[in-house]
Design a protein around this motif. Structure first.
Motif, PDB file in Angstrom:
ATOM      1  N   GLU A 154       0.827  -1.209   0.000  1.00 20.53           N
ATOM      2  CA  GLU A 154       0.000   0.000   0.000  1.00 20.53           C
ATOM      3  C   GLU A 154       0.862   1.259   0.000  1.00 20.53           C
ATOM      4  OE1 GLU A 154      -4.075   1.785   1.923  1.00 20.53           O
ATOM      5  OE2 GLU A 154      -3.359  -0.196   2.478  1.00 20.53           O
ATOM      6  N   ALA A 155       2.016   1.206   0.681  1.00 20.02           N
ATOM      7  CA  ALA A 155       2.928   2.355   0.699  1.00 20.02           C
ATOM      8  C   ALA A 155       3.427   2.671  -0.708  1.00 20.02           C
ATOM      9  CB  ALA A 155       4.112   2.076   1.628  1.00 20.02           C
ATOM     10  N   LEU A 156       3.727   1.633  -1.476  1.00 21.69           N
ATOM     11  CA  LEU A 156       4.177   1.813  -2.853  1.00 21.69           C
ATOM     12  C   LEU A 156       3.066   2.429  -3.703  1.00 21.69           C
ATOM     13  CD1 LEU A 156       6.074   1.444  -5.247  1.00 21.69           C
ATOM     14  CD2 LEU A 156       5.353  -0.964  -5.355  1.00 21.69           C
ATOM     15  N   TYR A 157       1.865   1.917  -3.562  1.00 23.43           N
ATOM     16  CA  TYR A 157       0.719   2.446  -4.314  1.00 23.43           C
ATOM     17  C   TYR A 157       0.477   3.908  -3.943  1.00 23.43           C
ATOM     18  CZ  TYR A 157      -4.125   3.071  -5.846  1.00 23.43           C
ATOM     19  OH  TYR A 157      -5.266   3.549  -6.423  1.00 23.43           O
ATOM     20  N   TYR A 158       0.569   4.224  -2.651  1.00 20.89           N
ATOM     21  CA  TYR A 158       0.332   5.587  -2.179  1.00 20.89           C
ATOM     22  C   TYR A 158       1.362   6.542  -2.772  1.00 20.89           C
ATOM     23  CZ  TYR A 158      -0.364   9.464   1.098  1.00 20.89           C
ATOM     24  OH  TYR A 158      -0.602  10.703   1.648  1.00 20.89           O
ATOM     25  N   LEU A 159       2.633   6.175  -2.727  1.00 16.25           N
ATOM     26  CA  LEU A 159       3.683   7.033  -3.277  1.00 16.25           C
ATOM     27  C   LEU A 159       3.511   7.211  -4.778  1.00 16.25           C
ATOM     28  CD1 LEU A 159       6.343   8.612  -3.071  1.00 16.25           C
ATOM     29  CD2 LEU A 159       7.562   6.436  -3.290  1.00 16.25           C
ATOM     30  N   GLN A 160       3.202   6.131  -5.459  1.00 12.11           N
ATOM     31  CA  GLN A 160       3.062   6.202  -6.913  1.00 12.11           C
ATOM     32  C   GLN A 160       1.942   7.165  -7.304  1.00 12.11           C
ATOM     33  OE1 GLN A 160       5.303   4.316  -8.823  1.00 12.11           O
ATOM     34  NE2 GLN A 160       4.571   5.591 -10.491  1.00 12.11           N
ATOM     35  N   GLU A 161       0.801   7.052  -6.637  1.00 14.60           N
ATOM     36  CA  GLU A 161      -0.344   7.897  -6.962  1.00 14.60           C
ATOM     37  C   GLU A 161      -0.099   9.354  -6.558  1.00 14.60           C
ATOM     38  OE1 GLU A 161      -3.327   7.041  -8.601  1.00 14.60           O
ATOM     39  OE2 GLU A 161      -2.042   5.340  -9.070  1.00 14.60           O
ATOM     40  N   CYS A 162       0.381   9.552  -5.331  1.00 16.49           N
ATOM     41  CA  CYS A 162       0.611  10.923  -4.850  1.00 16.49           C
ATOM     42  C   CYS A 162       1.746  11.591  -5.614  1.00 16.49           C
ATOM     43  CB  CYS A 162       0.935  10.909  -3.354  1.00 16.49           C
ATOM     44  SG  CYS A 162      -0.457  10.459  -2.306  1.00 16.49           S
ATOM     45  N   GLY A 163       2.760  10.810  -5.950  1.00 17.82           N
ATOM     46  CA  GLY A 163       3.900  11.367  -6.662  1.00 17.82           C
ATOM     47  C   GLY A 163       3.542  11.860  -8.047  1.00 17.82           C
ATOM     48  N   LEU A 164       2.679  11.136  -8.728  1.00 18.00           N
ATOM     49  CA  LEU A 164       2.278  11.536 -10.078  1.00 18.00           C
ATOM     50  C   LEU A 164       1.446  12.813 -10.052  1.00 18.00           C
ATOM     51  CD1 LEU A 164       1.354   8.057 -11.603  1.00 18.00           C
ATOM     52  CD2 LEU A 164       3.346   9.466 -12.143  1.00 18.00           C
ATOM     53  N   ILE A 165       0.647  12.966  -9.007  1.00 19.06           N
ATOM     54  CA  ILE A 165      -0.232  14.131  -8.909  1.00 19.06           C
ATOM     55  C   ILE A 165       0.521  15.361  -8.418  1.00 19.06           C
ATOM     56  CG2 ILE A 165      -2.227  15.057  -7.631  1.00 19.06           C
ATOM     57  CD1 ILE A 165      -3.316  12.153  -7.638  1.00 19.06           C
ATOM     58  N   ALA A 166       1.546  15.156  -7.590  1.00 11.44           N
ATOM     59  CA  ALA A 166       2.218  16.273  -6.914  1.00 11.44           C
ATOM     60  C   ALA A 166       2.869  17.261  -7.863  1.00 11.44           C
ATOM     61  CB  ALA A 166       3.270  15.730  -5.947  1.00 11.44           C
ATOM     62  N   LYS A 167       3.446  16.784  -8.959  1.00 15.51           N
ATOM     63  CA  LYS A 167       4.153  17.642  -9.921  1.00 15.51           C
ATOM     64  C   LYS A 167       5.194  18.520  -9.226  1.00 15.51           C
ATOM     65  CE  LYS A 167       0.615  17.238 -13.291  1.00 15.51           C
ATOM     66  NZ  LYS A 167       1.022  15.964 -13.814  1.00 15.51           N
ATOM     67  N   ARG A 168       5.856  17.951  -8.262  1.00 10.37           N
ATOM     68  CA  ARG A 168       6.903  18.596  -7.491  1.00 10.37           C
ATOM     69  C   ARG A 168       8.010  17.588  -7.246  1.00 10.37           C
ATOM     70  NH1 ARG A 168       2.025  20.596  -5.864  1.00 10.37           N
ATOM     71  NH2 ARG A 168       1.927  22.682  -4.918  1.00 10.37           N
ATOM     72  N   ASP A 169       9.164  18.073  -6.830  1.00 10.54           N
ATOM     73  CA  ASP A 169      10.168  17.162  -6.295  1.00 10.54           C
ATOM     74  C   ASP A 169       9.640  16.594  -4.982  1.00 10.54           C
ATOM     75  OD1 ASP A 169      12.014  17.525  -8.341  1.00 10.54           O
ATOM     76  OD2 ASP A 169      12.931  19.262  -7.362  1.00 10.54           O
TER      77      ASP A 169
END
Length: 380
Positions: A154-169
């Motif tokens: 779930e941690a991997l899924y969370y990072l993947q989804e949030c990371g794509l949306i963040a558009k930030r470093d």
């Protein structure tokens, strides 16, 4: 020397543009993840944001002071940290979003994470960890015989989804099991996301099986992984890490060093030690030795026996371990049908040698404490 409270007081009036994000900030965000934002921050499937200052106001309006005092120590301290950060220029306007808090007892999954937008160019994703109770240690121990555990997926899924949306470093962080989740997610996410991850922080976190430490994905991100443990680290000694861990001085003793408000800070940097203490070395040595002796196929059964034994004997904290009946534990472990006589002898000898060394450490600890109060003792 001070701690994170003094750090916030000293540097809280500097924005992240005026003073760059550093290791202490990562520790602070890892602790803020222990707050329950369920009724405050936007959920994982929402784009709603709330400032840290507003989140603090709502949190303390939601609960009576007496109710908050009854929560576990690490949550109480996180609440105080939230209140302090809310009043500072550095943290007050940070946006919180995509709070996740999923617990499933049927599959032993406890997962919680929160997203912080510091500004238009930087996001921090923080994973919640475990406390210093026997239950918390048991949860961390599961990582020894289950890989990956549901929370890691779930941690991997969370990072993947949030990371794509963040558009930030992105900076990823966590304390205790949260640090393990941060590293697992950062190491296994997509290549495009890895390029935007600046750093991964793990604070006194359990490690990983050898196959992950030796994997290409881990080696690819190793330079971005920053690992910190106190002198007496128990949870941080579980499983395997790389050799780059930094050892932070703590004002607490024994397992209480897991509480990061005791970690010593000078200005905006940790105060380091050259090596872990005898207790931490003991845990590291005998935990790995026992796992090697019983074999990977029996690790889960052995841990279940150890924790069933601990629960049956009423052990709830580190200090209680000094008094339990080790012969009963040995009998319980060697009674497993999978072990032949040679294996049973090896296990028994390993545990007895561990207890002998442990007893010596306890004697040495008592003598050291006595020497602190009576100068006539030469503590060498």
């Amino acid at each position: 020397m001070g701690n994170i409270t003094q750090y916030i007081d000293e540097y809280g009036d500097y924005s992240f543009e005026e003073k760059a994000f550093n290791d202490i900030d990562a520790l602070i965000f890892s602790q803020l993840s222990y707050i329950d934002y369920s009724a405050i921050a936007g959920k994982f499937d929402s784009e709603i944001t709330i400032s840290l200052k507003e989140a603090s106001t709502e949190y303390f309006n939601l609960y009576e002071p007496e109710e908050l005092k009854k929560r576990i120590s690490i949550v109480v301290k996180a609440g105080k940290l939230l209140a302090q950060c809310a009043e500072k220029k550095r943290y007050g306007d940070i946006q919180l979003l995509k709070y996740a808090n999923n617990i499933n007892d049927k599959i032993d999954k406890q997962f919680s994470a929160i997203n912080f937008y510091l500004n238009d160019s930087l996001a921090v994703i923080a994973y919640r960890g475990t406390d210093t109770s026997i239950t918390g240690i048991k949860e961390s121990a599961m990582l020894s015989y289950m890989f990956p555990v549901p929370a890691q997926i779930e941690a991997l899924y969370y990072l993947q989804e949030c990371g794509l949306i963040a558009k930030r470093d992105i900076i990823v962080c966590g304390h205790s099991k949260g640090g393990n989740l941060a590293t697992f997610a950062g190491v296994n996410c997509s290549n495009s996301l890895k390029k935007r991850i600046l750093k991964i922080y793990e604070f006194d976190a359990p490690g990983f099986p050898k196959q992950m430490i030796e994997s290409y994905n881990y080696n690819e991100m190793e330079d971005k992984i920053f690992s910190f443990i106190p002198q007496t680290s128990i949870i941080g000694c579980m499983l395997y890490h790389d050799s780059a861990r930094k050892i932070v001085e703590s004002s607490n003793e024994n397992l209480k060093q897991h509480q990061v408000d005791s970690w010593q800070i000078n200005g905006d940097k940790f105060v380091y030690n050259d090596e872990t203490d005898d207790m931490s070395k003991f845990i590291d040595k005998y935990l790995k030795l026992l796992l090697d002796v019983v074999g990977e196929e029996n690790t889960e059964d052995v841990f279940e026996i150890i924790f069933d034994f601990i629960e049956d004997t009423g052990i709830t904290k580190y200090e209680d371990i000094k008094t339990f009946d080790i012969s009963r534990l040995i009998k319980a472990i060697v009674s497993l049908k999978e072990f032949d006589d040679e294996k049973k002898d090896l296990i028994e000898n390993t545990i007895r040698q561990a207890i002998k060394e442990f007893s010596h450490l306890i004697y040495k600890e008592k003598f050291t404490n006595l020497a602190k109060h009576y100068p006539l003792f030469d503590n060498k």
